[in-house]
Write an enzyme that holds these catalytic residues in place. Structure first.
Site, PDB file in Angstrom:
ATOM      1  N   ASP A   1      -6.562   6.579  -0.797  1.00 59.96           N
ATOM      2  CA  ASP A   1      -5.758   7.774  -0.532  1.00 59.96           C
ATOM      3  C   ASP A   1      -6.492   9.060  -0.912  1.00 59.96           C
ATOM      4  OD1 ASP A   1      -3.324   6.306   0.276  1.00 59.96           O
ATOM      5  OD2 ASP A   1      -3.389   5.599  -1.791  1.00 59.96           O
TER       6      ASP A   1
ATOM      7  N   CYS B   1     -14.681   4.663 -22.945  1.00 61.73           N
ATOM      8  CA  CYS B   1     -15.063   4.793 -24.346  1.00 61.73           C
ATOM      9  C   CYS B   1     -13.997   5.590 -25.104  1.00 61.73           C
ATOM     10  CB  CYS B   1     -16.422   5.478 -24.467  1.00 61.73           C
ATOM     11  SG  CYS B   1     -17.781   4.567 -23.697  1.00 61.73           S
TER      12      CYS B   1
ATOM     13  N   SER C   1     -16.777   1.464 -24.871  1.00 65.68           N
ATOM     14  CA  SER C   1     -16.269   0.389 -24.015  1.00 65.68           C
ATOM     15  C   SER C   1     -17.446  -0.136 -23.200  1.00 65.68           C
ATOM     16  CB  SER C   1     -15.156   0.914 -23.106  1.00 65.68           C
ATOM     17  OG  SER C   1     -14.616  -0.121 -22.329  1.00 65.68           O
TER      18      SER C   1
ATOM     19  N   SER D   1     -19.988  -2.563 -20.727  1.00 65.77           N
ATOM     20  CA  SER D   1     -20.027  -3.121 -19.375  1.00 65.77           C
ATOM     21  C   SER D   1     -20.263  -4.626 -19.432  1.00 65.77           C
ATOM     22  CB  SER D   1     -21.115  -2.431 -18.557  1.00 65.77           C
ATOM     23  OG  SER D   1     -22.361  -2.513 -19.225  1.00 65.77           O
TER      24      SER D   1
ATOM     25  N   GLU E   1      -6.916   0.778   1.431  1.00 64.43           N
ATOM     26  CA  GLU E   1      -6.441   2.095   1.840  1.00 64.43           C
ATOM     27  C   GLU E   1      -6.682   3.074   0.690  1.00 64.43           C
ATOM     28  OE1 GLU E   1      -2.498   2.197   3.380  1.00 64.43           O
ATOM     29  OE2 GLU E   1      -2.796   0.467   4.708  1.00 64.43           O
TER      30      GLU E   1
ATOM     31  N   ASP F   1       0.816  -1.211   0.000  1.00 60.20           N
ATOM     32  CA  ASP F   1       0.000   0.000   0.000  1.00 60.20           C
ATOM     33  C   ASP F   1       0.851   1.262   0.000  1.00 60.20           C
ATOM     34  OD1 ASP F   1      -2.860  -0.481  -0.098  1.00 60.20           O
ATOM     35  OD2 ASP F   1      -2.608  -1.592   1.755  1.00 60.20           O
TER      36      ASP F   1
ATOM     37  N   HIS G   1     -15.832   7.578 -17.664  1.00 56.45           N
ATOM     38  CA  HIS G   1     -16.499   7.932 -18.915  1.00 56.45           C
ATOM     39  C   HIS G   1     -15.623   8.896 -19.696  1.00 56.45           C
ATOM     40  CE1 HIS G   1     -20.307   5.939 -18.117  1.00 56.45           C
ATOM     41  NE2 HIS G   1     -20.300   6.442 -16.893  1.00 56.45           N
TER      42      HIS G   1
END
EC number: 2.6.1.-
Length: 395
Positions: free
Chosen positions: A120, A206, A232, A234, A118, A79, A164
């Site tokens: 950030d 996309c 693109s 789903s 974690e 991490d 997007h």
């Protein structure tokens, strides 16, 4: 007697003179290896993982990012070397039927949010400005270490982005956007400031290929989920929560990564083939011309895994354990071999078992005969109450 002593002494001196070049050769080889190690251009790996979308219907973008996060952690990147940016907190969204969880598969067994995530940068802190500041290192002095990209000229950096986008831009928070020119300039600043050795850029959006068209800095390899003019798509709709769980490209990349172990020799050419058009529907793309090495010689773990530190020494180290301990360990090992068969590395991981198991059965639905009987009962009650004269109000 004296002659014998001089003869033995002469043989000893001659043997020493003959062995001297071999000792010098071994020492020089060790010195060369040590010098090559310390001059290596790659000593550490970093990852910057960014989800730029808000709102519940973009659940899949958060799942995309968290899935990549779990993969790089499993392969050894800690991490402390990961900067995770999530534009929305789907785990605590009021619409989430299972609070504190984010799932990436239909079987609802793999919680990619987990107990040790974690984050950030979260919520409205995920902005174009903060993202560019992380890349270029132009951040306030008060920024904690966990929110900094502390890379150097020996760092390989993985940058993954999802959200997007359109032709030449990626939206942040549905309120601003980063262009391919801004991204290319940020990478050039990183190169000029010696903040990376090699950089792998992956984007799932996309028209994703438009985001790497303007790159002009060296040592950058880029992958995208779709070409210019393509969407693109789903993957894995879940009626229980009303949204899709992941995007197609990241889903197949995750399946590919789950078969990788830290000692794997799989190269980047294999990653280019993980999601053909028949699976992704869109056409994934990649760009390697700014990259100096041949992709077939670049291991997946050069970006997705940790760099193993090797210490070269001339000292002799005893590898022989205590005889009693060795005997008991051999006996125990023999018993274990009888009880269990050897497993592959990926098979030992619970995540891999979850991903490749069959989805759960669908929720129970009443059989057709039950439905017909219920309708017959309703009609009988209706006739008994109102009679046949009200039949015209039904049909």
């Amino acid at each position: 007697m004296v002659g014998t002593w001089f003869l033995c002494r002469g043989f000893t001196t001659l043997a020493g003179l003959l062995l001297l070049p071999f000792g010098s050769l071994a020492a020089s080889q060790i010195e060369d290896q040590a010098e090559q190690f310390f001059r290596s251009g790659h000593t550490n790996n970093w990852a910057v993982l960014v989800c730029t979308s808000r709102f519940w219907f973009n659940y899949r973008h958060v799942a995309n990012t968290l899935s990549v996060y779990r993969s790089v952690k499993r392969l050894g990147i800690p991490d402390s070397h990961i900067v995770l940016m999530l534009a929305d907190d789907m785990a605590c969204n009021p619409r989430n039927p299972k609070p504190a969880t984010v799932y990436s598969h239909k079987n609802m067994e793999l919680n990619v949010y987990g107990d040790d995530v974690e984050v950030d940068y979260r919520s409205y802190v995920v902005t174009v400005e903060n993202f560019l500041r992380v890349l270029t290192g132009r951040i306030p002095p008060s920024t904690p270490r966990s929110k900094r990209l502390l890379s150097d000229d020996r760092s390989n950096i993985l940058i993954y982005m999802t959200g997007h986008g359109g032709n030449g831009f990626l939206k942040f928070q549905d309120s601003e956007e980063i262009t391919n020119i801004e991204l290319a300039d940020a990478f050039e600043q990183m190169w000029q400031k010696r903040r990376y050795n090699e950089l792998l850029f992956i984007i799932d959006t996309c028209q994703g290929a438009s985001m790497y068209e303007r790159f002009y800095s060296p040592n950058i390899m880029a992958l995208a989920s779709s070409q210019v003019g393509e969407d693109s798509l789903s993957h894995q709709p879940d009626p229980a929560i009303g949204v899709h769980l992941m995007d197609r490209y990241t889903f197949y990349v995750l399946e590919f990564l789950e078969e990788i172990n830290p000692a794997s020799q799989t190269n980047m050419n294999d990653l280019f083939q993980v999601c053909p058009k028949s699976l992704c529907v869109s056409t994934p793309g990649h760009r390697t011309d700014p990259f100096q090495r041949d992709p077939k010689h670049v291991l997946i773990t050069d970006f997705f895994g940790s760099v193993r530190k090797v210490e070269i020494t001339t000292e002799t180290i005893s590898l022989q354990p205590d005889s009693g301990i060795m005997k008991s360990s051999h006996e125990k090992a023999g018993m274990d071999e009888e009880l269990m068969e050897p497993l592959k590395y990926a098979e030992q991981l619970p995540v891999a078992q979850i991903i490749h198991q069959k989805p759960k059965l669908k929720d129970w639905h009443p059989p057709g005969g039950f439905i017909l009987g219920l309708w017959a009962l309703i009609i009988m009650v209706f006739f008994k109450t109102y009679g046949i004269k009200h039949m015209k109000f039904i049909f």
